[in-house]
Design an enzyme around this catalytic site. Structure first.
Site, PDB file in Angstrom:
ATOM      1  N   ASP A 130       0.875  -1.179   0.000  1.00 20.72           N
ATOM      2  CA  ASP A 130       0.000   0.000   0.000  1.00 20.72           C
ATOM      3  C   ASP A 130       0.903   1.216   0.000  1.00 20.72           C
ATOM      4  O   ASP A 130       2.122   1.095  -0.168  1.00 20.72           O
ATOM      5  CB  ASP A 130      -0.967  -0.027   1.202  1.00 20.72           C
ATOM      6  CG  ASP A 130      -2.305   0.621   0.862  1.00 20.72           C
ATOM      7  OD1 ASP A 130      -2.297   1.784   0.421  1.00 20.72           O
ATOM      8  OD2 ASP A 130      -3.343  -0.042   1.035  1.00 20.72           O
ATOM      9  N   HIS A 150      -3.007   3.337  -4.637  1.00 20.63           N
ATOM     10  CA  HIS A 150      -2.367   2.881  -3.389  1.00 20.63           C
ATOM     11  C   HIS A 150      -0.948   2.362  -3.645  1.00 20.63           C
ATOM     12  O   HIS A 150      -0.529   1.364  -3.067  1.00 20.63           O
ATOM     13  CB  HIS A 150      -3.222   1.795  -2.716  1.00 20.63           C
ATOM     14  CG  HIS A 150      -4.442   2.360  -2.049  1.00 20.63           C
ATOM     15  ND1 HIS A 150      -4.392   3.089  -0.895  1.00 20.63           N
ATOM     16  CD2 HIS A 150      -5.758   2.304  -2.407  1.00 20.63           C
ATOM     17  CE1 HIS A 150      -5.628   3.469  -0.551  1.00 20.63           C
ATOM     18  NE2 HIS A 150      -6.466   3.013  -1.448  1.00 20.63           N
ATOM     19  N   GLU A 158     -10.229   2.798  -4.913  1.00 19.35           N
ATOM     20  CA  GLU A 158      -9.893   4.200  -4.625  1.00 19.35           C
ATOM     21  C   GLU A 158      -8.801   4.756  -5.539  1.00 19.35           C
ATOM     22  O   GLU A 158      -7.861   5.393  -5.073  1.00 19.35           O
ATOM     23  CB  GLU A 158      -9.450   4.321  -3.156  1.00 19.35           C
ATOM     24  CG  GLU A 158     -10.518   3.873  -2.176  1.00 19.35           C
ATOM     25  CD  GLU A 158     -10.100   3.962  -0.721  1.00 19.35           C
ATOM     26  OE1 GLU A 158     -10.868   4.517   0.065  1.00 19.35           O
ATOM     27  OE2 GLU A 158      -8.998   3.451  -0.371  1.00 19.35           O
TER      28      GLU A 158
HETATM   29  C1  ACM Z   1     -10.881  -0.566   1.001  1.00 15.38           C
HETATM   30  O1  ACM Z   1     -11.298  -0.582   2.167  1.00 15.38           O
HETATM   31  N1  ACM Z   1     -10.317   0.534   0.493  1.00 15.38           N
HETATM   32  C2  ACM Z   1     -11.001  -1.722   0.135  1.00 15.38           C
END
Ligand code: ACM
Ligand code: ZN
Length: 561
Positions: free
Chosen positions: A218, A292, A356
């Site tokens: 991440d 991410h 996201e």
């Molecule tokens: C998430 O909680 N962004 C998958």
């Protein structure tokens, strides 16, 4: 104790010998998750050590006898029993045994195939214990239930004296409701070391959970060694500080140079995958893309739109880095990474994140815009779809299936791609023939608070997910037509660790909620009963005490929701 005895004295005798195996005032053993069928029978089976006097054999003890396929599981059972009872029960092949009386037998012979690969029958009689299953996974789950028939002290890490190691006579027939029974751990925001992961895998096995979703990558840390790109772990696995306004003393994850973080070498990964396999747990690795990705871009900024710089340190700027979708080099990079990941993880699914994704860089990037023109893509969401499809093709060409978060539905996915629902999309995805794993924020986000009184809880990301809300979760969406239900593979709990800097805190957030989730995904819907679950949890927490689990001890409050 409610069960009927032939005589009063037998009843009292049995009470003293077996009281620890039962939760409160129930007449059934406290197995979590609750088996599909369990019937109490009269009597007990005693586990006995071999008796020797002055080194001479006086009396045989309990033997563990298996068929060839179940030998490993037999050894696992002997190992578990040795730790707490101190008994060295011999493990051998049933075919070679002179006498099977008084033995614990693990076998795949004459099993009921209707119970599936993970189902088992467990029959405890006063002169034998038999676990029968068609597959090793089922034998293993039978062993987990067997252990839970014993006093909670059976989970002790060192021998405990003065316990009667007796099993109540029962007949259990069991199989899971769902095939995907998962837990996700984010090791990017905070790193858990190899031994900590193994302990968590043991706790998953105790709950008959079979899928560990390992969020390895991440923005704040890259945790897996990739030989072709050493900077991923030289640079991407570390940051200056613990961050997230946490106390630096709340964690032990510091490198020799004082930097904060850590990573798994490929040898570590192989060791953990093997450890999981021995517990019938599949590890689903997650390599996040295209968003991410700050940790990867801190190491290799050339795969971003801007060229960087990027930094894993919290507060250092970009919090959600994204690969450039216009550069072919970005695809080569992630495909090279995935190639090493395929070699380490034998499971069917590779998780590629997909959630996201920030669009601003793509909007401002000439190469991304050129890609959109060339591919006839109307907007950046379609560019995301292009990214996912291109990786999906690569994953499929390597014989694996892609799984990603809700947002991957923005592209037109191939049929064999699975969706992990966190913000919706399950009904549409399943209706379109995709397999779906349910992990909605409403019931599955274990980073949320366990109490509304935050003053008594460690700081958390927000939200409110009490134990009974996990227990009440129904993985099959209400408005999903019956014919598509088959596509709901199961469910999982997600542990995002922004505010969870140590394994102790991971355990605090995971337990007892993971026990409730285990029952949601294993036990039948009709058997769900909060009061009965809470009664069995009394015994489960005593097992946790033996296992050294830092579970949340406060009495949960029943809430309306
Ligand atoms: C998430 O909680 N962004 C998958
Ligand atoms: Zn770009």
């Amino acid at each position: 104790m409610k069960y009927r005895m032939k005589s009063k004295s037998a009843g009292i005798f049995l009470f003293f010998l077996t009281a620890t195996a039962f939760a409160g005032d129930t007449n059934l053993p406290s197995i979590i998750p609750l088996p599909q069928k369990i019937e109490r029978r009269e009597g007990i089976f005693k586990i006995r050590p071999e008796k020797r006097i002055l080194g001479l054999h006086v009396r045989s003890g309990t033997k563990i006898l298996t068929d060839a396929a179940s030998l490993e599981t037999g050894r696992y059972l002997a190992g578990q029993l040795r730790k707490s009872t101190g008994y060295q029960l011999p493990v051998g092949l049933k075919a070679e045994a002179r006498d099977t009386k008084g033995s614990i037998i693990l076998t795949t012979d004459n099993s009921k195939t209707t119970l599936g690969a993970e189902g088992y029958e467990l029959t405890v009689a006063s002169d034998s214990v038999i676990i029968r299953a068609s597959d090793e996974a089922g034998v293993f789950y039978g062993v987990q239930s067997l252990l839970q028939l014993l006093p909670p002290e059976v989970f002790a890490m060192k021998p405990i004296q003065g316990i009667a190691w007796n099993l109540p006579c029962v007949r259990i027939e069991d199989q899971p409701r769902f095939q995907w029974r998962g837990l996700m751990l984010d090791v990017s925001r905070h790193f858990s070391n190899k031994d900590e992961i193994k302990h968590l895998l043991d706790l998953m096995a105790l709950h008959k959970l079979n899928t560990f979703h390992w969020h390895l990558v991440d923005d704040q840390g890259w945790r897996i060694e990739i030989k072709k790109y050493p900077r991923l772990t030289e640079i991407g696995a570390w940051r200056k500080n613990v961050g997230f306004k946490l106390d630096p003393k709340d964690t032990i994850a510091y490198g020799p140079d004082g930097r904060y973080g850590g990573f798994y070498t490929q040898a570590d990964v192989r060791e953990i995958v093997a450890y999981a396999q021995a517990r019938h747990i599949t590890i689903v690795p997650e390599i996040e893309m295209p968003g991410h990705s700050t940790a990867a871009l801190a190491a290799y900024p050339q795969f971003s739109c801007t060229g960087g710089p990027y930094n894993t340190d919290i507060g250092a700027g970009v919090h959600n880095g994204v690969y450039c979708a216009g550069k072919n080099e970005s695809f080569t990079f992630v495909q090279d990474v995935l190639t090493e990941v395929f070699a380490l993880f034998p499971g069917k699914y590779i998780h590629i994140g997909g959630d996201e994704v920030p669009m601003d860089n793509w909007k401002a990037c000439a190469l991304c815009q050129t890609r959109m023109q060339q591919e006839g893509l109307q907007n950046e969401h379609e560019l995301q779809g292009y990214f996912i499809r291109r990786i999906e093709k690569f994953i499929n060409a390597n014989g694996r299936n892609l799984i990603g978060w809700s947002e991957i539905r923005e592209g037109s996915l191939t049929q064999n791609t699975a969706v992990m629902d966190w913000i919706g999309g399950a009904v549409a995805a399943a209706s379109a023939g995709h397999d779906v794993v349910m992990s909605p924020m409403s019931n599955c986000y274990f980073d949320h608070y366990q109490s509304q009184d935050h003053s008594t809880e460690p700081h958390a990301i927000g939200g409110y997910l009490p134990l009974d809300k996990v227990y009440s979760f129904e993985p099959i969406p209400m408005n999903l037509p019956a014919k598509y239900r088959i596509h709901i593979l199961g469910a999982q709990a997600n542990l995002w660790t922004e505010y969870i800097p140590s394994i102790g805190r991971v355990e605090y957030m995971a337990f007892p909620r993971l026990s409730a989730m285990a029952e949601v995904v294993w036990s039948s819907k009709s058997s769900r009963n909060w009061d009965d679950f809470m009664l069995r949890m009394q015994t489960q927490t005593r097992r946790f005490d033996q296992l050294g689990v830092n579970y949340r001890r406060n009495t949960p409050v029943k809430v309306a929701y």
